[in-house]
Structure formats: structure tokens, C-alpha cells
Design an enzyme around this catalytic site. Structure first.
Site, PDB file in Angstrom:
ATOM      1  N   ASN A  62       0.835  -1.195   0.000  1.00 10.85           N
ATOM      2  CA  ASN A  62       0.000   0.000   0.000  1.00 10.85           C
ATOM      3  C   ASN A  62       0.874   1.252   0.000  1.00 10.85           C
ATOM      4  O   ASN A  62       1.968   1.273   0.556  1.00 10.85           O
ATOM      5  CB  ASN A  62      -1.006   0.000   1.156  1.00 10.85           C
ATOM      6  CG  ASN A  62      -0.396  -0.114   2.532  1.00 10.85           C
ATOM      7  OD1 ASN A  62       0.511  -0.898   2.775  1.00 10.85           O
ATOM      8  ND2 ASN A  62      -0.915   0.667   3.468  1.00 10.85           N
ATOM      9  N   GLN A  63       0.372   2.280  -0.665  1.00 13.44           N
ATOM     10  CA  GLN A  63       1.092   3.536  -0.834  1.00 13.44           C
ATOM     11  C   GLN A  63       0.137   4.662  -0.469  1.00 13.44           C
ATOM     12  O   GLN A  63      -0.811   4.941  -1.206  1.00 13.44           O
ATOM     13  CB  GLN A  63       1.573   3.686  -2.280  1.00 13.44           C
ATOM     14  CG  GLN A  63       2.497   2.572  -2.747  1.00 13.44           C
ATOM     15  CD  GLN A  63       3.806   2.538  -1.982  1.00 13.44           C
ATOM     16  OE1 GLN A  63       4.497   3.549  -1.854  1.00 13.44           O
ATOM     17  NE2 GLN A  63       4.163   1.375  -1.448  1.00 13.44           N
ATOM     18  N   ASN A  65      -1.014   8.645   0.834  1.00  8.03           N
ATOM     19  CA  ASN A  65      -0.785  10.014   0.413  1.00  8.03           C
ATOM     20  C   ASN A  65      -1.525  10.905   1.400  1.00  8.03           C
ATOM     21  O   ASN A  65      -2.583  10.520   1.895  1.00  8.03           O
ATOM     22  CB  ASN A  65      -1.333  10.189  -1.002  1.00  8.03           C
ATOM     23  CG  ASN A  65      -0.969  11.507  -1.615  1.00  8.03           C
ATOM     24  OD1 ASN A  65      -1.450  12.542  -1.181  1.00  8.03           O
ATOM     25  ND2 ASN A  65      -0.128  11.462  -2.631  1.00  8.03           N
ATOM     26  N   ALA A  67      -3.306  13.319   0.846  1.00 10.31           N
ATOM     27  CA  ALA A  67      -4.660  13.445   0.302  1.00 10.31           C
ATOM     28  C   ALA A  67      -5.207  12.022   0.217  1.00 10.31           C
ATOM     29  O   ALA A  67      -5.035  11.331  -0.782  1.00 10.31           O
ATOM     30  CB  ALA A  67      -4.630  14.112  -1.065  1.00 10.31           C
ATOM     31  N   TYR A  68      -5.803  11.552   1.323  1.00 10.41           N
ATOM     32  CA  TYR A  68      -6.177  10.144   1.487  1.00 10.41           C
ATOM     33  C   TYR A  68      -6.744   9.438   0.253  1.00 10.41           C
ATOM     34  O   TYR A  68      -6.329   8.333  -0.050  1.00 10.41           O
ATOM     35  CB  TYR A  68      -7.140   9.978   2.673  1.00 10.41           C
ATOM     36  CG  TYR A  68      -6.429   9.538   3.930  1.00 10.41           C
ATOM     37  CD1 TYR A  68      -6.333   8.206   4.256  1.00 10.41           C
ATOM     38  CD2 TYR A  68      -5.835  10.468   4.765  1.00 10.41           C
ATOM     39  CE1 TYR A  68      -5.668   7.795   5.404  1.00 10.41           C
ATOM     40  CE2 TYR A  68      -5.168  10.075   5.909  1.00 10.41           C
ATOM     41  CZ  TYR A  68      -5.092   8.741   6.225  1.00 10.41           C
ATOM     42  OH  TYR A  68      -4.443   8.337   7.343  1.00 10.41           O
ATOM     43  N   GLU A  75      -3.179  -4.575  -3.039  1.00 13.23           N
ATOM     44  CA  GLU A  75      -3.764  -5.508  -4.001  1.00 13.23           C
ATOM     45  C   GLU A  75      -3.903  -4.882  -5.384  1.00 13.23           C
ATOM     46  O   GLU A  75      -3.627  -5.521  -6.398  1.00 13.23           O
ATOM     47  CB  GLU A  75      -5.138  -5.996  -3.510  1.00 13.23           C
ATOM     48  CG  GLU A  75      -5.073  -6.765  -2.218  1.00 13.23           C
ATOM     49  CD  GLU A  75      -5.212  -5.905  -0.966  1.00 13.23           C
ATOM     50  OE1 GLU A  75      -5.617  -6.460   0.078  1.00 13.23           O
ATOM     51  OE2 GLU A  75      -4.918  -4.685  -1.007  1.00 13.23           O
ATOM     52  N   CYS A 112     -10.178  -5.044   0.454  1.00 14.80           N
ATOM     53  CA  CYS A 112     -11.330  -4.142   0.563  1.00 14.80           C
ATOM     54  C   CYS A 112     -12.235  -4.345  -0.664  1.00 14.80           C
ATOM     55  O   CYS A 112     -11.877  -5.049  -1.619  1.00 14.80           O
ATOM     56  CB  CYS A 112     -10.860  -2.695   0.666  1.00 14.80           C
ATOM     57  SG  CYS A 112     -10.223  -1.988  -0.879  1.00 14.80           S
ATOM     58  N   CYS A 115     -10.720  -3.286  -4.051  1.00  8.96           N
ATOM     59  CA  CYS A 115      -9.712  -4.255  -4.500  1.00  8.96           C
ATOM     60  C   CYS A 115     -10.366  -5.540  -4.997  1.00  8.96           C
ATOM     61  O   CYS A 115      -9.919  -6.118  -5.990  1.00  8.96           O
ATOM     62  CB  CYS A 115      -8.723  -4.553  -3.377  1.00  8.96           C
ATOM     63  SG  CYS A 115      -7.586  -3.173  -3.088  1.00  8.96           S
TER      64      CYS A 115
END
Length: 160
Positions: A62-63, A65, A67-68, A75, A112, A115
Site C-alpha cells: 500500500n502507498q 498520500n 490526500a487520502y 492488491e 477491501c 480491490c
């Protein structure tokens, strides 16, 4: 009115040691990928490893930011990377592992909803299912035979 029953299947393993050798290896790769996550905000790191029919293993994490909505789950990072690097090569298995800096994650963490839909797109496109294994940091591992096991009533291009 029509009443239908939806069933799914999964195998739950006590821990990673109960997995077949190939599945253990793939999950270990997901754990390594998890350590490369960029999760400074949630402190929730997820790693994914994907085994392709040509023997290649693709990794993703996961990456986040600031800004969610701009971040991306492991995935989707891994499935899109595989699609970009090896278009047309079938996916055989996906392994996922999650860890939190706040507390011990000792129960399986599945993909989720977004994904699941993205994974289903690739399963539908390749016209064959692929297995998904998922776990937390330690403890039980869930193995399902197909994305459809996680996403009944799937949406695909036949609706468009």
C-alpha cells in the site's frame, strides 16, 4: 419472489506453517512486500505477492498520500503492475499480509471492496479463477479458490 442461497468456500489454516510449500513461499514474499509499504498516516502496512503462470512473482504494497483518496491498496498496486508488465499472462495465486504499528493484527485481513472488484476484473478477463491467501501479521491464513468466493454477485463487462 425468488429466494436463493449464496455459498462460498474457504480453507482456514492455523498459521503459515500449515500451508503447502509454494503457498508458504508466496506468503513470505507478501510479508516482505508489506515491509516496503508507505503508510505514514494509517500505520497499517499491507503487502501482496502475485504468482503468474510464467513463474514470475510480482510484489506490491500500500502507498498512502496526505490526500487520502490518492493512496492505493497493495492488491491494486500488485494486480495493475502484473497487468502492465505481463499482459495476457494468467494469474495463479495472490497472497496478502497486513500489519499495524498500533496493535497486533492476528486475524486474516481480506481485500477491501474496491480491490475485490479490481481483482475480479482480472479473473474475469483471464477466464479462470486464481487462489487468494490472506492473513494478518501472524495467526490464521484464509485461502479461497477464487475472487468470486469473496465477491458474489460480481459486476463484469457483460452488464455494459
Amino acid at each position: 419472489m425468488k429466494n436463493i442461497e449464496i455459498t462460498t468456500s474457504a480453507i482456514i489454516f492455523k498459521d503459515i506453517s500449515e500451508l503447502a510449500t509454494e503457498d508458504q513461499m508466496l506468503m513470505q514474499q507478501a510479508i516482505l512486500a508489506r515491509e516496503k509499504a508507505y503508510a505514514p498516516y494509517s500505520k497499517f502496512s499491507v503487502g501482496a505477492a502475485l504468482l503468474l503462470a510464467n513463474g514470475e512473482i510480482i510484489f506490491g504494497s500500500n502507498q498512502e498520500n496526505a490526500a487520502y483518496p490518492s493512496g492505493m491498496c497493495a492488491e491494486r498496486v500488485v494486480i495493475w503492475s502484473a497487468g502492465a508488465r505481463f499482459p495476457g499472462v494468467a494469474i495463479q495465486k495472490l497472497a496478502i499480509s497486513a500489519k499495524s504499528a498500533h496493535s497486533l493484527v492476528d486475524k486474516p485481513v481480506g481485500p477491501c471492496g474496491a480491490c475485490r472488484q479490481s481483482l475480479f476484473e482480472y479473473e474475469f478477463k483471464q477466464e479462470q479463477p486464481f487462489e487468494i491467501l490472506f492473513m494478518g501479521e501472524l495467526g490464521e491464513v484464509v485461502k479461497v479458490p477464487s475472487v468470486k468466493s469473496l465477491l458474489p454477485f460480481s459486476f463484469d463487462n457483460s452488464y455494459l
